[in-house]
Design a protein around this motif. Structure first.
Motif, PDB file in Angstrom:
ATOM      1  N   LYS A 315       5.164   6.442   0.005  1.00 13.12           N
ATOM      2  CA  LYS A 315       5.605   5.098  -0.371  1.00 13.12           C
ATOM      3  C   LYS A 315       5.720   4.189   0.848  1.00 13.12           C
ATOM      4  CE  LYS A 315       7.988   5.993  -4.719  1.00 13.12           C
ATOM      5  NZ  LYS A 315       9.279   5.961  -5.448  1.00 13.12           N
ATOM      6  N   ALA A 316       6.155   4.746   1.965  1.00  6.63           N
ATOM      7  CA  ALA A 316       6.240   3.951   3.194  1.00  6.63           C
ATOM      8  C   ALA A 316       4.853   3.468   3.607  1.00  6.63           C
ATOM      9  CB  ALA A 316       6.883   4.775   4.302  1.00  6.63           C
ATOM     10  N   LEU A 317       3.850   4.306   3.463  1.00  8.61           N
ATOM     11  CA  LEU A 317       2.476   3.925   3.783  1.00  8.61           C
ATOM     12  C   LEU A 317       2.002   2.792   2.872  1.00  8.61           C
ATOM     13  CD1 LEU A 317      -0.333   4.247   5.046  1.00  8.61           C
ATOM     14  CD2 LEU A 317      -0.727   6.170   3.459  1.00  8.61           C
ATOM     15  N   LEU A 318       2.248   2.928   1.565  1.00  7.08           N
ATOM     16  CA  LEU A 318       1.815   1.895   0.625  1.00  7.08           C
ATOM     17  C   LEU A 318       2.536   0.575   0.889  1.00  7.08           C
ATOM     18  CD1 LEU A 318       1.657   4.006  -2.663  1.00  7.08           C
ATOM     19  CD2 LEU A 318      -0.245   3.305  -1.203  1.00  7.08           C
ATOM     20  N   ASP A 319       3.815   0.659   1.224  1.00  5.43           N
ATOM     21  CA  ASP A 319       4.577  -0.556   1.555  1.00  5.43           C
ATOM     22  C   ASP A 319       4.000  -1.219   2.807  1.00  5.43           C
ATOM     23  OD1 ASP A 319       6.246  -0.193  -0.614  1.00  5.43           O
ATOM     24  OD2 ASP A 319       7.855   0.749   0.547  1.00  5.43           O
ATOM     25  N   ASP A 320       3.653  -0.414   3.789  1.00  5.74           N
ATOM     26  CA  ASP A 320       3.083  -0.938   5.022  1.00  5.74           C
ATOM     27  C   ASP A 320       1.771  -1.673   4.765  1.00  5.74           C
ATOM     28  OD1 ASP A 320       2.933  -1.102   7.995  1.00  5.74           O
ATOM     29  OD2 ASP A 320       1.186   0.186   7.700  1.00  5.74           O
ATOM     30  N   LEU A 321       1.020  -1.203   3.776  1.00  6.39           N
ATOM     31  CA  LEU A 321      -0.256  -1.834   3.427  1.00  6.39           C
ATOM     32  C   LEU A 321      -0.075  -3.022   2.484  1.00  6.39           C
ATOM     33  CD1 LEU A 321      -2.397   1.392   2.911  1.00  6.39           C
ATOM     34  CD2 LEU A 321      -2.670  -0.303   4.734  1.00  6.39           C
ATOM     35  N   GLY A 322       1.166  -3.248   2.043  1.00  8.78           N
ATOM     36  CA  GLY A 322       1.430  -4.369   1.146  1.00  8.78           C
ATOM     37  C   GLY A 322       0.890  -4.174  -0.258  1.00  8.78           C
ATOM     38  N   LEU A 323       0.754  -2.918  -0.682  1.00  7.72           N
ATOM     39  CA  LEU A 323       0.223  -2.628  -2.012  1.00  7.72           C
ATOM     40  C   LEU A 323       1.343  -2.584  -3.044  1.00  7.72           C
ATOM     41  CD1 LEU A 323      -2.329   0.125  -0.967  1.00  7.72           C
ATOM     42  CD2 LEU A 323      -2.871  -2.211  -1.717  1.00  7.72           C
ATOM     43  N   ASP A 324       1.047  -3.067  -4.230  1.00  7.64           N
ATOM     44  CA  ASP A 324       2.011  -3.155  -5.330  1.00  7.64           C
ATOM     45  C   ASP A 324       2.090  -1.802  -6.035  1.00  7.64           C
ATOM     46  OD1 ASP A 324       3.506  -3.707  -7.590  1.00  7.64           O
ATOM     47  OD2 ASP A 324       2.190  -5.294  -8.338  1.00  7.64           O
ATOM     48  N   THR A 325       3.270  -1.197  -6.046  1.00  5.51           N
ATOM     49  CA  THR A 325       3.445   0.113  -6.687  1.00  5.51           C
ATOM     50  C   THR A 325       4.281   0.023  -7.966  1.00  5.51           C
ATOM     51  OG1 THR A 325       5.362   0.591  -5.280  1.00  5.51           O
ATOM     52  CG2 THR A 325       3.202   1.336  -4.504  1.00  5.51           C
ATOM     53  N   TRP A 326       4.407  -1.145  -8.549  1.00  6.74           N
ATOM     54  CA  TRP A 326       5.089  -1.346  -9.830  1.00  6.74           C
ATOM     55  C   TRP A 326       6.532  -0.838  -9.778  1.00  6.74           C
ATOM     56  CZ3 TRP A 326       2.112  -0.118 -15.014  1.00  6.74           C
ATOM     57  CH2 TRP A 326       2.630  -0.895 -16.051  1.00  6.74           C
ATOM     58  N   GLU A 327       7.136  -0.860  -8.623  1.00  5.18           N
ATOM     59  CA  GLU A 327       8.512  -0.401  -8.429  1.00  5.18           C
ATOM     60  C   GLU A 327       8.705   1.055  -8.884  1.00  5.18           C
ATOM     61  OE1 GLU A 327      10.887  -3.306 -10.476  1.00  5.18           O
ATOM     62  OE2 GLU A 327      10.714  -4.746  -8.846  1.00  5.18           O
ATOM     63  N   SER A 328       7.709   1.868  -8.627  1.00  7.86           N
ATOM     64  CA  SER A 328       7.800   3.295  -8.975  1.00  7.86           C
ATOM     65  C   SER A 328       8.997   3.928  -8.270  1.00  7.86           C
ATOM     66  CB  SER A 328       6.519   4.021  -8.573  1.00  7.86           C
ATOM     67  OG  SER A 328       6.687   5.427  -8.665  1.00  7.86           O
ATOM     68  N   GLU A 329       9.682   4.820  -9.002  1.00  8.99           N
ATOM     69  CA  GLU A 329      10.850   5.509  -8.466  1.00  8.99           C
ATOM     70  C   GLU A 329      10.608   6.998  -8.256  1.00  8.99           C
ATOM     71  OE1 GLU A 329      14.520   3.980 -10.799  1.00  8.99           O
ATOM     72  OE2 GLU A 329      12.789   3.668 -12.130  1.00  8.99           O
ATOM     73  N   THR A 330       9.396   7.452  -8.496  1.00  6.30           N
ATOM     74  CA  THR A 330       9.110   8.884  -8.573  1.00  6.30           C
ATOM     75  C   THR A 330       7.793   9.211  -7.861  1.00  6.30           C
ATOM     76  OG1 THR A 330       7.895   8.640 -10.643  1.00  6.30           O
ATOM     77  CG2 THR A 330      10.286   8.987 -10.806  1.00  6.30           C
ATOM     78  N   PRO A 331       7.401  10.482  -7.806  1.00 10.43           N
ATOM     79  CA  PRO A 331       6.118  10.840  -7.189  1.00 10.43           C
ATOM     80  C   PRO A 331       4.887  10.347  -7.949  1.00 10.43           C
ATOM     81  CG  PRO A 331       7.601  12.719  -7.196  1.00 10.43           C
ATOM     82  CD  PRO A 331       8.220  11.687  -8.070  1.00 10.43           C
ATOM     83  N   ALA A 332       5.034   9.880  -9.183  1.00  9.52           N
ATOM     84  CA  ALA A 332       3.928   9.254  -9.906  1.00  9.52           C
ATOM     85  C   ALA A 332       3.891   7.786  -9.493  1.00  9.52           C
ATOM     86  CB  ALA A 332       4.136   9.376 -11.407  1.00  9.52           C
ATOM     87  N   ILE A 333       2.877   7.409  -8.710  1.00 13.17           N
ATOM     88  CA  ILE A 333       2.880   6.095  -8.065  1.00 13.17           C
ATOM     89  C   ILE A 333       1.575   5.348  -8.358  1.00 13.17           C
ATOM     90  CG2 ILE A 333       3.117   4.874  -5.872  1.00 13.17           C
ATOM     91  CD1 ILE A 333       4.553   7.352  -4.786  1.00 13.17           C
ATOM     92  N   PRO A 334       1.652   4.285  -9.159  1.00 11.85           N
ATOM     93  CA  PRO A 334       0.464   3.475  -9.397  1.00 11.85           C
ATOM     94  C   PRO A 334       0.237   2.473  -8.267  1.00 11.85           C
ATOM     95  CG  PRO A 334       2.299   2.549 -10.598  1.00 11.85           C
ATOM     96  CD  PRO A 334       2.828   3.783  -9.890  1.00 11.85           C
ATOM     97  N   ILE A 335      -1.004   2.143  -8.025  1.00 14.14           N
ATOM     98  CA  ILE A 335      -1.346   1.033  -7.133  1.00 14.14           C
ATOM     99  C   ILE A 335      -1.903  -0.069  -8.017  1.00 14.14           C
ATOM    100  CG2 ILE A 335      -2.753   0.272  -5.181  1.00 14.14           C
ATOM    101  CD1 ILE A 335      -2.804   3.205  -4.243  1.00 14.14           C
ATOM    102  N   ILE A 336      -1.117  -1.101  -8.230  1.00 14.89           N
ATOM    103  CA  ILE A 336      -1.496  -2.178  -9.145  1.00 14.89           C
ATOM    104  C   ILE A 336      -2.466  -3.113  -8.445  1.00 14.89           C
ATOM    105  CG2 ILE A 336      -0.676  -4.045 -10.628  1.00 14.89           C
ATOM    106  CD1 ILE A 336       0.318  -1.266 -11.433  1.00 14.89           C
ATOM    107  N   ILE A 337      -3.638  -3.278  -9.046  1.00 14.42           N
ATOM    108  CA  ILE A 337      -4.642  -4.200  -8.521  1.00 14.42           C
ATOM    109  C   ILE A 337      -4.672  -5.476  -9.383  1.00 14.42           C
ATOM    110  CG2 ILE A 337      -7.041  -4.488  -7.833  1.00 14.42           C
ATOM    111  CD1 ILE A 337      -5.533  -2.297  -6.292  1.00 14.42           C
ATOM    112  N   GLY A 338      -4.564  -5.302 -10.704  1.00 10.36           N
ATOM    113  CA  GLY A 338      -4.448  -6.449 -11.603  1.00 10.36           C
ATOM    114  C   GLY A 338      -5.750  -7.045 -12.073  1.00 10.36           C
ATOM    115  N   ASP A 339      -6.856  -6.494 -11.627  1.00 11.90           N
ATOM    116  CA  ASP A 339      -8.182  -6.961 -12.036  1.00 11.90           C
ATOM    117  C   ASP A 339      -9.068  -5.741 -12.219  1.00 11.90           C
ATOM    118  OD1 ASP A 339     -10.343  -9.345 -11.992  1.00 11.90           O
ATOM    119  OD2 ASP A 339     -11.119  -7.662 -10.804  1.00 11.90           O
ATOM    120  N   ARG A 340      -9.749  -5.672 -13.347  1.00  8.94           N
ATOM    121  CA  ARG A 340     -10.509  -4.463 -13.673  1.00  8.94           C
ATOM    122  C   ARG A 340     -11.589  -4.158 -12.643  1.00  8.94           C
ATOM    123  NH1 ARG A 340     -12.890  -3.996 -19.641  1.00  8.94           N
ATOM    124  NH2 ARG A 340     -10.643  -4.039 -20.002  1.00  8.94           N
TER     125      ARG A 340
END
Length: 399
Positions: A315-340
């Protein structure tokens, strides 16, 4: 060439539909799902001769190839063979079914349990075994497909409430007849979003309106609570949840499913649910592997510790990259892109750099939430994280 010579003229309307389905054609063209992996060991898989880091596994603790799990499966195969001769209702259960059920019931803090050959069947039966025509099932709109299928088969009425929104649930209940039997169905951990269900608030509402509660905790078992005993244990509310259902294929190193509750409820389920009555029983290997994984969970706490340490690091890595993780609280972590289209290319770039993830778009996720689903494992190593970081940085830069 041979296939074209012998190709049949399609006249049946259903066969025409199958032959001309746009979704199937696009799925095959872009190779989105149903990949064939040639090898698997730990967090590494091989696809088309290329080794990849698995960053999408639901095996959160990575116990599927633990030596104790493999040994238990081999012993069961030697003793019992590969199958169980049919459904338990007709051809009888086996002692290993009863043993696994008692172990799971004890682990989850429930009186009784029933195991089935698939988690999908168990989650369906957690609704079909209790709901009937005239009842109302109130369900989080982001619930797993298995529960939705259970609702449809039960013939009960359904009310959908906004995802993880107890206030909306309460407003729906206020409009219902107090004499109507009601079931509330939620997940402990929502696998696509990574959210933890708001169990305390929802159980308070359930008590106020005399609702039966079903908790699908497939992604909470092995992840949350003392020794991974799940979401109800995490909140200290096990006694207030009527039914806990889930899968053996997540943290329990096997395949299959379970439904746990008080003894009267489980015996009623065995009488009423067609998914339980008519399905072939859990195989010897499935049961043995799950029991061995349960032994490991209870005696080797380091797996759960590693899972959460790896989750924090990722999660620290994803935060550093500025990626949206849908406020995941668990090891299941989406990376929200928002465009197909962008989500597809992000997924493809990760794949090209040796990281296996899952591409998800509507209707599998809400419109505008096109994403790449990732999941952390206790087995991910420093070397894995180096590969993952390089791939993510590459994909984020190309987006």
């Amino acid at each position: 060439m041979i296939r074209s010579v012998f190709k049949k003229k399609v006249s049946n309307p259903i066969l025409q539909r199958c032959a001309n389905d746009d979704h199937t054609r696009l799925r095959k063209r872009y190779e989105l799902w149903y990949h064939i992996l040639n090898e698997q060991r730990g967090t590494r898989v091989s696809m088309d001769g290329k080794e990849m880091v698995m960053l999408a596994s639901n095996e959160y603790l990575g116990l599927y190839d633990h030596p104790k799990v493999i040994e238990a499966g081999q012993r069961a195969l030697a003793k019992w063979g590969g199958g169980t001769m049919g459904a338990r209702s007709a051809n009888g259960g086996r002692s290993f079914h009863a043993e696994l059920e008692q172990r799971l019931a004890n682990f989850l803090g429930k009186e009784a349990c029933h195991v089935a050959s698939a988690g999908y069947l168990s989650c369906m039966s957690s609704i079909t075994g209790f709901a009937e025509r005239g009842d109302v099932v109130l369900v989080d709109k982001n619930m797993h497909s298995s529960v939705w299928d259970g609702i449809r088969l039960s013939m009960a009425d359904v009310e959908r409430f906004s995802h993880n929104n107890p206030d909306h649930l309460r407003s729906l209940l206020e409009e219902l007849d107090s004499a109507t039997a009601k079931i509330i169905a939620i997940e402990g951990v929502y696998s696509m979003e990574g959210h933890i269900g708001k169990l305390p608030e929802i159980l308070d509402i359930a008590q106020q309106y005399q609702c039966f509660t079903v908790l699908d905790d497939a992604h909470g078992i092995g992840v949350l609570g003392n020794q991974g005993r799940g979401t109800a244990n995490y909140f200290g509310l096990t006694d207030r949840v009527d039914i806990i259902t889930g899968s053996l294929s997540k943290s329990l190193g096997s395949t299959g499913g379970f439904v746990a509750g008080d003894e009267a409820a489980i015996e009623y389920l065995r009488t009423r649910s067609k998914q339980i009555i008519f399905s072939a029983a859990l195989s010897p290997c499935q049961a043995a592997c799950a029991m061995a994984a349960l032994d490991v969970i209870e005696t080797e706490p380091e797996w759960l510790d590693r899972l959460w340490a790896n989750t924090k690091r990722y999660k620290a890595l994803l935060d550093d990259l500025g990626l949206d993780t849908w406020e995941s609280e668990t090891p299941a972590i989406p990376i929200i892109i928002g465009d197909r289209e962008k989500a597809y290319h992000f997924w493809k770039n990760l794949c090209d750099k040796g990281v296996f993830t899952i591409f998800a778009t509507a209707p599998g996720v809400p419109p505008g939430k096109d994403l790449v689903r990732t999941a952390v494992s206790a087995r991910h190593t420093n070397e894995d994280f180096e590969i993952i970081e390089k791939a993510l940085r590459y994909a984020a830069k190309k987006m």
